[in-house]
Design a protein around this motif. Structure first.
Motif, PDB file in Angstrom:
ATOM      1  N   THR A 257      24.175 -10.860   1.449  1.00  0.00           N
ATOM      2  CA  THR A 257      22.740 -10.580   1.337  1.00  0.00           C
ATOM      3  C   THR A 257      22.534  -9.398   0.401  1.00  0.00           C
ATOM      4  O   THR A 257      23.510  -8.786  -0.058  1.00  0.00           O
TER       5      THR A 257
ATOM      6  N   ARG B 283      11.658 -10.419   1.614  1.00  0.00           N
ATOM      7  CA  ARG B 283      11.372 -11.512   2.560  1.00  0.00           C
ATOM      8  C   ARG B 283      10.892 -11.033   3.923  1.00  0.00           C
ATOM      9  O   ARG B 283      10.288 -11.792   4.672  1.00  0.00           O
TER      10      ARG B 283
ATOM     11  N   CYS C 176       9.345 -12.329  22.407  1.00  0.00           N
ATOM     12  CA  CYS C 176       8.675 -11.276  21.630  1.00  0.00           C
ATOM     13  C   CYS C 176       7.255 -10.982  22.110  1.00  0.00           C
ATOM     14  O   CYS C 176       6.669  -9.969  21.742  1.00  0.00           O
TER      15      CYS C 176
ATOM     16  N   ARG D 233      23.625 -14.286   8.415  1.00  0.00           N
ATOM     17  CA  ARG D 233      22.749 -13.480   7.563  1.00  0.00           C
ATOM     18  C   ARG D 233      21.273 -13.726   7.836  1.00  0.00           C
ATOM     19  O   ARG D 233      20.422 -12.922   7.474  1.00  0.00           O
TER      20      ARG D 233
ATOM     21  N   GLN E 106      18.135 -18.976  15.574  1.00  0.00           N
ATOM     22  CA  GLN E 106      16.756 -19.092  15.084  1.00  0.00           C
ATOM     23  C   GLN E 106      16.686 -19.988  13.863  1.00  0.00           C
ATOM     24  O   GLN E 106      17.457 -19.801  12.920  1.00  0.00           O
TER      25      GLN E 106
ATOM     26  N   LYS F 243      12.606 -20.753   9.194  1.00  0.00           N
ATOM     27  CA  LYS F 243      11.480 -21.349   8.475  1.00  0.00           C
ATOM     28  C   LYS F 243      10.449 -21.932   9.444  1.00  0.00           C
ATOM     29  O   LYS F 243       9.253 -21.753   9.279  1.00  0.00           O
TER      30      LYS F 243
ATOM     31  N   HIS G  22       3.070  -7.497  16.465  1.00  0.00           N
ATOM     32  CA  HIS G  22       4.515  -7.608  16.660  1.00  0.00           C
ATOM     33  C   HIS G  22       5.166  -7.527  15.281  1.00  0.00           C
ATOM     34  O   HIS G  22       4.682  -8.112  14.320  1.00  0.00           O
TER      35      HIS G  22
ATOM     36  N   ASN H 215       8.047  -9.857  10.806  1.00  0.00           N
ATOM     37  CA  ASN H 215       8.184 -10.092   9.375  1.00  0.00           C
ATOM     38  C   ASN H 215       6.896  -9.582   8.731  1.00  0.00           C
ATOM     39  O   ASN H 215       5.798  -9.936   9.180  1.00  0.00           O
TER      40      ASN H 215
ATOM     41  N   ARG I 102       5.443 -10.390   6.150  1.00  0.00           N
ATOM     42  CA  ARG I 102       4.568 -11.461   5.633  1.00  0.00           C
ATOM     43  C   ARG I 102       3.707 -12.052   6.752  1.00  0.00           C
ATOM     44  O   ARG I 102       2.577 -12.473   6.530  1.00  0.00           O
TER      45      ARG I 102
ATOM     46  N   ASN J  32      12.902  -5.816  13.904  1.00  0.00           N
ATOM     47  CA  ASN J  32      12.249  -6.463  15.044  1.00  0.00           C
ATOM     48  C   ASN J  32      12.972  -6.050  16.333  1.00  0.00           C
ATOM     49  O   ASN J  32      14.083  -6.502  16.595  1.00  0.00           O
TER      50      ASN J  32
END
Ligand code: UT7
Length: 332
Positions: free
Chosen positions: A31, A39, A116, A155, A219, A222, A256, A259, A261, A286
């Motif tokens: 990464t 991202r 979460c 990753r 997880q 996407k 929360h 991310n 985005r 997170n």
């Protein structure tokens, strides 16, 4: 009779000292700092090191800070709700373990797991004990030691999560301040996309489950991203609409931190400028149940009595929701 509201009257947090940077992750997996930052918005996260140190170590530190700030003793607490996906043990509850560590000898307590969204679920559950008049001082803990369930060769997940704890104290309020409204939702069909396969009663720990890394977070990023963006934005907008709040009326969004985005999409849907959005994902990643109470604690001095605050989260389950609070105090 005056309606009793449940109001947050103190907040505190604790994060461990060790800082896991993007540069360090570049050495562990394929990464780059540029990929992670663009991202997710994350630059670093905190990790609790040391054998035999579980999530209650961090929660204990945070609760002790909270009690000191509020100027009350541990024996005054009458309920502890511990929200976490990484409890010290499957049983007894981390609420009981931390109560013993801190000396909250008059409290009953239990753990709550809603991934979460857990802290929000815990806050709403706690508010019912206050509103009914049966309990006067309730602690809600949001804490996770995510590093114990993360595969540091994957990753897609290891770059996201970190360790941390946040706590709030709820007390009765007769002036109309505190928790005003909440919308909590869940959809168990989302289970395969974000879960820990083994370690529970379905697949208890065996050599095979360990060898197959089934005790780590799995997880499908996407898919989760897609659901998170639409559901977190929708529910945040819905709670504004239902309470006739415009963007101008909202002082802070406390999202929360999964991310950047997703946070931006939620704020856009609510029509909020960036300066009204609490964001510390760059520092902590997170922390699952920790994200919202850690934000409240870090922004405490910037919130004023009467401010309209919206909490919002999405997570495994799937679970999601929003809570509308009128902030109940000024920091001196
Ligand atoms: O808090 C609980 C709820 N969880 C969330 O809300 C998390 C939601 N999901 C996400 O935040 C994002 O989906 C991730 C951050 C997990 C992934 O970001 P993405 O923009 O959705 O990436 P992607 O999975 O679509 O992957 C894009 C590319 C892939 O390569 P190809 O197939 O295009 O060649 C991945 O293999 O990026 C690759 N990739 C990486 N590259 C560098 C995935 N992880 C990494 C990485 N470094 N760490």
């Amino acid at each position: 009779m005056t309606k009793i509201n449940a109001a947050i009257t103190a907040v505190a947090h604790h994060v461990p000292e060790y800082v896991l940077t993007n540069a360090e992750l570049e050495k562990l997996v394929d990464t780059t700092d540029e990929w992670i930052t663009s991202r997710t918005g994350i630059k670093e996260r905190r990790i609790l090191k040391g054998e035999g140190k579980g999530v209650t170590e961090m929660a204990k530190e945070a609760i002790e800070k909270l009690l000191k700030k509020r100027g009350i003793g541990p024996e005054e607490i009458d309920l502890v709700i511990f929200c976490s996906v990484t409890p010290d043990k499957i049983f007894p509850a981390s609420a009981n373990i931390v109560s013993a560590k801190v000396g909250m000898s008059n409290a009953f307590g239990f753990d709550l797991n809603a991934a979460c969204s857990g802290f929000m679920y815990g806050l709403v559950t706690a508010s019912k004990f206050i509103e009914s008049g049966t309990h006067k001082k309730v602690i809600v803990v949001g804490a996770d030691k995510m590093s114990t369930i993360i595969d540091y060769t994957d990753r897609q997940t290891c770059i996201i999560f970190g360790d941390g704890a946040g706590v709030v104290l709820l007390e009765p309020n007769n002036d109309g301040l505190g928790i005003q409204d909440s919308i909590l939702k869940s959809d168990g069909t989302g289970e395969p996309f974000l879960h820990q396969v083994a370690g529970g009663s379905e697949y208890p720990p065996t050599e095979k489950t360990v060898a197959e890394k089934q005790h780590y977070v799995h997880q499908e990023g996407k898919t989760v991203f897609k659901f998170a963006v639409s559901n977190m934005a929708d529910v945040s907008y819905e709670i504004m609409q239902r309470n006739k709040l415009t963007a101008d009326d909202v002082s802070w969004l406390v999202p929360h931190q999964a991310n950047l985005r997703i946070i931006d999409a939620t704020a856009n849907r609510m029509g909020l400028n960036k300066d009204k959005v609490m964001v510390n994902i760059h520092k902590y990643g997170n922390t699952t149940n920790g994200t919202i109470p850690i934000c409240l604690s870090e922004w405490e001095s910037q919130m004023n009595k009467g401010d309209n605050i919206i909490l919002s989260a999405f997570g495994g389950g799937f679970t999601w929701g929003a809570v509308y609070i009128k902030w109940a105090y000024n920091t001196i």
